[in-house]
Motif scaffolding. Sequence first.
Motif, PDB file in Angstrom:
ATOM      1  N   GLU A 246      59.682 -26.841  33.105  1.00 19.90           N
ATOM      2  CA  GLU A 246      59.608 -25.333  32.509  1.00 19.90           C
ATOM      3  C   GLU A 246      60.654 -24.458  33.440  1.00 19.90           C
ATOM      4  OE1 GLU A 246      55.832 -23.453  32.307  1.00 19.90           O
ATOM      5  OE2 GLU A 246      55.190 -25.106  30.782  1.00 19.90           O
TER       6      GLU A 246
ATOM      7  N   GLN B 223      59.162 -22.590  22.861  1.00 19.14           N
ATOM      8  CA  GLN B 223      57.968 -22.953  23.460  1.00 19.14           C
ATOM      9  C   GLN B 223      57.737 -22.062  25.085  1.00 19.14           C
ATOM     10  OE1 GLN B 223      56.658 -27.078  26.060  1.00 19.14           O
ATOM     11  NE2 GLN B 223      58.114 -27.237  24.489  1.00 19.14           N
ATOM     12  N   LEU B 224      59.036 -21.707  25.308  1.00 20.44           N
ATOM     13  CA  LEU B 224      58.862 -20.996  26.680  1.00 20.44           C
ATOM     14  C   LEU B 224      59.054 -19.573  26.658  1.00 20.44           C
ATOM     15  CD1 LEU B 224      61.109 -23.502  29.038  1.00 20.44           C
ATOM     16  CD2 LEU B 224      58.560 -23.200  28.758  1.00 20.44           C
TER      17      LEU B 224
ATOM     18  N   LEU C 262      56.030 -29.860  28.504  1.00 20.63           N
ATOM     19  CA  LEU C 262      56.752 -29.676  29.766  1.00 20.63           C
ATOM     20  C   LEU C 262      55.845 -29.653  30.877  1.00 20.63           C
ATOM     21  CD1 LEU C 262      59.652 -27.203  28.541  1.00 20.63           C
ATOM     22  CD2 LEU C 262      59.662 -29.741  28.814  1.00 20.63           C
TER      23      LEU C 262
END
Length: 347
Positions: free
Chosen positions: A286, A344-345, A281
């Motif tokens: 994001e 992922q975040l 990203l």
Amino acid sequence: MKKTPIISLLFCLLLTSCSKPTDIFSSYEEAQSALISLNTALSAQPNSQVTQLSNEQLPFTDAYLERRHAIYQQLMQMQLSAEQTNQVNYLVIAERFPERYFAWPAQTNVLANMLTMAKNDAQYKNIEQWLRFVESQLEAAEQSNLKLNKVEHSYLKKYVQQAINRTNTPVELNAALSELNNYLADYKPRGSIGLSGLANGSQWYQSKLNYFANAVLSPLEWLSRIDSKFKSMQSQKQQTTVEASNASQLTTLLLTDSKIAGLDWLTGYTLLPLRANASQLEPADELLYMAMMETDLGVHYHAWTLSQARLNLLKRLNISEEEATLLVEDILFYPGQAFSFAPQLLN
């Protein structure tokens, strides 16, 4: 004579017949193809070879639900990858929730898809009966405190009016369309736009969060993680691109090749958590998915209004009001999907 045991026996027999597969699939891909064909009216694929409309393809009718259930049951007996197994389990859990009462999902023009496949009077008759089925299901749903939200209601009214106004709509459908149009004109949608406004909606939403995020955390735990992440991110807004689409924002972003990996028409037949995890990203993306996760929870857990949801997106992102509206509708139609980026975040 006592009727209860007989009714119970018949119900058990019905359940047995529902779970008995109508054919045997030798692979995941064959079962996947069967689901894609079954869901053609819900999500017509660009290269689909389906040119006829069968009774099983009338969404959320008994024939459709029995066929779909049988396919799921066969998939549960197969040797699958972890990601495939997670999706099958998620789809089976979803069978418990009230989706079946809303036979015409508002994010797709089912009638238009059907009419592209119908070839004869018998199939037009099936469509007419399905339109009446949509109305009867909505009436039954009201008895169980299940109602469309105002966005869904608005879209269904639009689809029906478009069909009435078209000159090429088969005359056989006029009466059913007129009745459904009148019913929707008098219909009072529910006040809450999120899943929490439905009976069992909170549990349904939690199952979506669990699947897409591949983690079992409560909405409040997710909100805490999101808040911490925002505090650690740069405060400057990034330019974000939002476009109108027939699919969710995530599937539009991730469907970069022709390979179809998943089983769910709502994710574009893509294993979203797997594909999201493999995506790199940019900072703007994001920020986009952080804002979408936050707004998703606001709408479906905290019962935000449309205005509250739009304002939150405008606060977080460098987008127009029109783009904010598109994102809010995406969140309404595809609850929890943004959490595919949670590992992922937010970890």
